[in-house]
Design a protein around this motif. Structure first.
Motif, PDB file in Angstrom:
ATOM      1  N   CYS A 159     -34.259 -64.113  -1.577  1.00 52.83           N
ATOM      2  CA  CYS A 159     -34.364 -65.225  -0.631  1.00 52.83           C
ATOM      3  C   CYS A 159     -32.975 -65.792  -0.347  1.00 52.83           C
ATOM      4  N   GLY A 160     -32.575 -65.779   0.896  1.00 48.35           N
ATOM      5  CA  GLY A 160     -31.235 -66.220   1.282  1.00 48.35           C
ATOM      6  C   GLY A 160     -30.343 -65.045   1.602  1.00 48.35           C
ATOM      7  N   VAL A 161     -30.442 -63.983   0.794  1.00 53.08           N
ATOM      8  CA  VAL A 161     -29.711 -62.754   1.101  1.00 53.08           C
ATOM      9  C   VAL A 161     -30.353 -62.107   2.326  1.00 53.08           C
ATOM     10  N   PHE A 162     -31.676 -62.089   2.329  1.00 56.36           N
ATOM     11  CA  PHE A 162     -32.449 -61.576   3.469  1.00 56.36           C
ATOM     12  C   PHE A 162     -33.045 -62.752   4.234  1.00 56.36           C
ATOM     13  N   GLY A 163     -33.371 -62.540   5.494  1.00 58.89           N
ATOM     14  CA  GLY A 163     -33.986 -63.585   6.311  1.00 58.89           C
ATOM     15  C   GLY A 163     -35.472 -63.717   6.055  1.00 58.89           C
ATOM     16  N   THR A 164     -36.124 -62.591   5.734  1.00 58.26           N
ATOM     17  CA  THR A 164     -37.545 -62.582   5.408  1.00 58.26           C
ATOM     18  C   THR A 164     -37.727 -61.823   4.107  1.00 58.26           C
ATOM     19  N   VAL A 165     -38.457 -62.428   3.175  1.00 58.77           N
ATOM     20  CA  VAL A 165     -38.779 -61.802   1.894  1.00 58.77           C
ATOM     21  C   VAL A 165     -40.271 -61.986   1.671  1.00 58.77           C
ATOM     22  N   LEU A 166     -40.996 -60.876   1.585  1.00 53.72           N
ATOM     23  CA  LEU A 166     -42.439 -60.921   1.348  1.00 53.72           C
ATOM     24  C   LEU A 166     -42.768 -60.119   0.102  1.00 53.72           C
ATOM     25  N   GLY A 167     -43.724 -60.616  -0.668  1.00 55.25           N
ATOM     26  CA  GLY A 167     -44.152 -59.936  -1.888  1.00 55.25           C
ATOM     27  C   GLY A 167     -45.649 -60.037  -2.060  1.00 55.25           C
ATOM     28  N   PRO A 168     -46.141 -59.728  -3.260  1.00 56.51           N
ATOM     29  CA  PRO A 168     -47.580 -59.676  -3.512  1.00 56.51           C
ATOM     30  C   PRO A 168     -48.356 -60.951  -3.205  1.00 56.51           C
ATOM     31  N   GLU A 169     -47.732 -62.097  -3.236  1.00 57.40           N
ATOM     32  CA  GLU A 169     -48.450 -63.340  -2.969  1.00 57.40           C
ATOM     33  C   GLU A 169     -48.385 -63.768  -1.506  1.00 57.40           C
ATOM     34  N   SER A 170     -47.719 -62.982  -0.661  1.00 53.08           N
ATOM     35  CA  SER A 170     -47.584 -63.364   0.745  1.00 53.08           C
ATOM     36  C   SER A 170     -48.852 -63.075   1.544  1.00 53.08           C
ATOM     37  N   ASP A 171     -49.394 -61.867   1.409  1.00 53.12           N
ATOM     38  CA  ASP A 171     -50.604 -61.471   2.128  1.00 53.12           C
ATOM     39  C   ASP A 171     -51.071 -60.118   1.600  1.00 53.12           C
ATOM     40  N   ARG A 172     -52.202 -59.656   2.101  1.00 47.76           N
ATOM     41  CA  ARG A 172     -52.785 -58.403   1.608  1.00 47.76           C
ATOM     42  C   ARG A 172     -51.944 -57.179   1.950  1.00 47.76           C
ATOM     43  N   PHE A 173     -51.082 -57.285   2.947  1.00 46.92           N
ATOM     44  CA  PHE A 173     -50.266 -56.154   3.359  1.00 46.92           C
ATOM     45  C   PHE A 173     -49.094 -55.892   2.412  1.00 46.92           C
ATOM     46  N   HIS A 174     -48.761 -56.858   1.577  1.00 49.71           N
ATOM     47  CA  HIS A 174     -47.573 -56.744   0.728  1.00 49.71           C
ATOM     48  C   HIS A 174     -47.893 -56.826  -0.761  1.00 49.71           C
ATOM     49  N   ARG A 175     -49.112 -56.511  -1.135  1.00 47.07           N
ATOM     50  CA  ARG A 175     -49.517 -56.611  -2.546  1.00 47.07           C
ATOM     51  C   ARG A 175     -48.816 -55.595  -3.438  1.00 47.07           C
ATOM     52  N   ASP A 176     -48.296 -54.498  -2.855  1.00 43.77           N
ATOM     53  CA  ASP A 176     -47.725 -53.439  -3.677  1.00 43.77           C
ATOM     54  C   ASP A 176     -46.232 -53.184  -3.441  1.00 43.77           C
ATOM     55  N   HIS A 177     -45.577 -54.069  -2.701  1.00 42.45           N
ATOM     56  CA  HIS A 177     -44.145 -53.866  -2.460  1.00 42.45           C
ATOM     57  C   HIS A 177     -43.462 -55.166  -2.031  1.00 42.45           C
ATOM     58  N   PHE A 178     -42.137 -55.137  -2.093  1.00 43.50           N
ATOM     59  CA  PHE A 178     -41.323 -56.201  -1.513  1.00 43.50           C
ATOM     60  C   PHE A 178     -40.923 -55.752  -0.113  1.00 43.50           C
ATOM     61  N   ARG A 184     -33.245 -63.390  11.456  1.00 39.86           N
ATOM     62  CA  ARG A 184     -32.835 -64.787  11.285  1.00 39.86           C
ATOM     63  C   ARG A 184     -33.974 -65.715  11.697  1.00 39.86           C
ATOM     64  N   HIS A 185     -34.155 -66.761  10.940  1.00 40.20           N
ATOM     65  CA  HIS A 185     -35.169 -67.783  11.244  1.00 40.20           C
ATOM     66  C   HIS A 185     -34.436 -69.108  11.427  1.00 40.20           C
ATOM     67  N   GLY A 186     -34.853 -69.885  12.404  1.00 42.05           N
ATOM     68  CA  GLY A 186     -34.185 -71.149  12.695  1.00 42.05           C
ATOM     69  C   GLY A 186     -34.164 -72.119  11.534  1.00 42.05           C
ATOM     70  N   ASN A 187     -35.201 -72.060  10.689  1.00 44.86           N
ATOM     71  CA  ASN A 187     -35.290 -73.009   9.569  1.00 44.86           C
ATOM     72  C   ASN A 187     -34.891 -72.379   8.246  1.00 44.86           C
ATOM     73  N   GLY A 188     -34.142 -71.291   8.264  1.00 46.91           N
ATOM     74  CA  GLY A 188     -33.692 -70.648   7.035  1.00 46.91           C
ATOM     75  C   GLY A 188     -34.512 -69.431   6.699  1.00 46.91           C
ATOM     76  N   THR A 189     -34.459 -69.046   5.442  1.00 49.94           N
ATOM     77  CA  THR A 189     -35.165 -67.856   4.965  1.00 49.94           C
ATOM     78  C   THR A 189     -36.668 -68.093   4.915  1.00 49.94           C
ATOM     79  N   TYR A 190     -37.419 -67.097   5.356  1.00 55.85           N
ATOM     80  CA  TYR A 190     -38.881 -67.116   5.207  1.00 55.85           C
ATOM     81  C   TYR A 190     -39.164 -66.306   3.959  1.00 55.85           C
ATOM     82  N   CYS A 191     -39.570 -66.989   2.895  1.00 54.75           N
ATOM     83  CA  CYS A 191     -39.701 -66.367   1.584  1.00 54.75           C
ATOM     84  C   CYS A 191     -41.098 -66.648   1.035  1.00 54.75           C
TER      85      CYS A 191
END
Length: 192
Positions: A159-178, A184-191
């Motif tokens: 988080c901060g190195v990348f603009g978007t960071v998704l993992g297992p707790e984000s949604d069903r599409f990311h349960r098995d990977h980062f 870039r997001h206007g309000n900072g990193t989407y983590c």
């Protein structure tokens, strides 16, 4: 205040350059690919590279991306993955790449916007490979005490190195990977 993502974008140019190595960074090994056209107009990569390894950390497959994403991944390996693993299993030897460049919509959903994967600005990592031949997988390790602690540390450091960071707790599409991308997001990193 300049974010880690801004520093990556401003400090490094594409291709080989000052400092040697891929994208001007001696830690990045691979090849310069050049422009990659997309099958859809919103896809493609300008000045693409195929990243094979970051120092002594190999990728399980060459990953097509832009230099900003390659540099961000190098920072995450150095400041996130390696410290989180420490000496366990002899340390980090590789990253299992689940996805990289692919001209597609977000989560392959019909009608969704084009994914950052379709712009060469994203990479998905499903496991951290260790020198002793073992691995820490996102799917199996996230809910376990020892592996989960290391994986959560890695996730947080992205988080901060990348603009978007998704993992297992984000949604069903990311349960098995980062999922890491440099959008870039206007309000900072989407983590998540």
């Amino acid at each position: 205040m300049t974010s880690g993502l801004d520093k990556l974008g401003n400090a490094f140019s594409s291709g080989a350059g000052k400092g040697g190595g891929l994208c001007g960074d001696p830690a990045l090994q691979g090849e310069i690919v050049g422009n990659v056209p997309g099958k859809l107009s919103a896809c493609g990569i300008k000045d693409a590279v195929r990243l094979q390894s970051i120092g002594n950390v190999r990728l399980t497959q060459g990953a097509l991306m832009d230099c900003k994403t390659a540099r961000a991944l190098e920072v995450w390996v150095r400041e996130g993955a390696k410290p989180a693993v420490g000496r366990r299993g002899g340390g980090v030897s590789g990253l299992k790449v689940a996805a990289h460049y692919s001209c597609r919509t977000r989560n392959n959903q019909p009608g969704a916007p084009i994914s950052e994967h379709g712009r060469g600005k994203a990479i998905d990592i499903s496991a951290i490979l260790l020198k002793d031949g073992s691995s820490i997988t996102v799917e199996d390790g996230w809910g376990r005490r020892k592996d989960g602690k290391a994986l959560r540390r890695m996730h947080k450091k992205a988080c901060g190195v990348f603009g978007t960071v998704l993992g297992p707790e984000s949604d069903r599409f990311h349960r098995d990977h980062f999922h890491f991308d440099t959008k870039r997001h206007g309000n900072g990193t989407y983590c998540r």
